[in-house]
Enzyme design. Structure first.
Site, PDB file in Angstrom:
ATOM      1  N   ASP A   1      71.524  25.500  38.130  1.00  0.00           N
ATOM      2  CA  ASP A   1      70.964  25.239  39.458  1.00  0.00           C
ATOM      3  C   ASP A   1      70.300  26.535  39.910  1.00  0.00           C
ATOM      4  OD1 ASP A   1      70.418  24.126  41.988  1.00  0.00           O
ATOM      5  OD2 ASP A   1      72.314  24.880  42.790  1.00  0.00           O
TER       6      ASP A   1
ATOM      7  N   GLU B   1      67.838  22.051  37.098  1.00  0.00           N
ATOM      8  CA  GLU B   1      67.403  21.227  38.224  1.00  0.00           C
ATOM      9  C   GLU B   1      66.040  21.691  38.703  1.00  0.00           C
ATOM     10  OE1 GLU B   1      69.663  19.248  41.826  1.00  0.00           O
ATOM     11  OE2 GLU B   1      69.409  21.388  42.165  1.00  0.00           O
TER      12      GLU B   1
ATOM     13  N   ASP C   1      76.825  25.878  44.425  1.00  0.00           N
ATOM     14  CA  ASP C   1      75.904  26.142  43.316  1.00  0.00           C
ATOM     15  C   ASP C   1      76.527  25.731  41.988  1.00  0.00           C
ATOM     16  OD1 ASP C   1      73.883  27.452  44.975  1.00  0.00           O
ATOM     17  OD2 ASP C   1      75.346  29.054  45.159  1.00  0.00           O
TER      18      ASP C   1
END
Length: 167
Positions: free
Chosen positions: A12, A72, A144
């Site tokens: 992420d 992502e 996160d």
């Protein structure tokens, strides 16, 4: 490790915190391996922060030896300067595993949310709760890390669906 098991690192991206999550997949079985975040120091230059991210991801990949990576896609609707900096951090998140020879998949945030929660506009708390249900031994202490585990799970689910479709 069983030869059929696949280790996936989910990433992420962010400039302050880069979440990471490692899972192992055998068929439809998911096993939690580890998670955390790489934090950069705000007092460093952009170049130094990007270097920190690269070094951190490289060290993680070399230590845990995942077979595949999933990142992502970021969605930013703030000011253009922030979007540009986040894009640069995302570039590092894509390049670090690729430079180490890993195939890298990308997933939009709404695809991750829909895969994990069932709806494309889920809240972070819902994602964290579902990650905990899917990976009960995961602490996913930070948002996160939970998001990165969600990205890894999404990749596992999509690769399983592609394998079933090919069979």
């Amino acid at each position: 490790m069983n030869i059929r098991a696949i280790r996936i690192i989910g990433i992420d991206p962010g400039l302050r915190n880069v979440g990471w999550g490692l899972i192992e997949v055998e068929g439809s079985r998911l096993v939690y391996i580890g998670c955390g975040s790489i934090q950069t120091r705000a007092d460093l230059s952009l170049a130094e922060r990007l270097a920190q991210i690269h070094r951190g991801l490289t060290a993680l990949i070399e230590a845990h030896r995942p077979h595949e990576a999933a990142v992502e896609e970021t969605f930013v609707n703030r000011d253009p300067q922030s979007a540009l900096k986040l894009g640069q951090a995302r570039g590092i998140a894509l390049a670090a595993p690729a430079l180490l020879g890993l195939p890298v998949a990308e997933y939009a945030a709404n695809v991750v949310k829909k895969t994990i929660v069932g709806v494309g506009h889920a809240e972070k708390a819902q994602i964290a709760m579902m990650v905990k249900m899917l990976l009960p031994t995961s602490p996913a202490a930070s948002p996160d890390a939970a998001d990165a585990l969600a990205v890894a799970i999404t990749h596992a689910q999509h690769r399983l669906a592609r394998a079933r479709g090919a069979a």
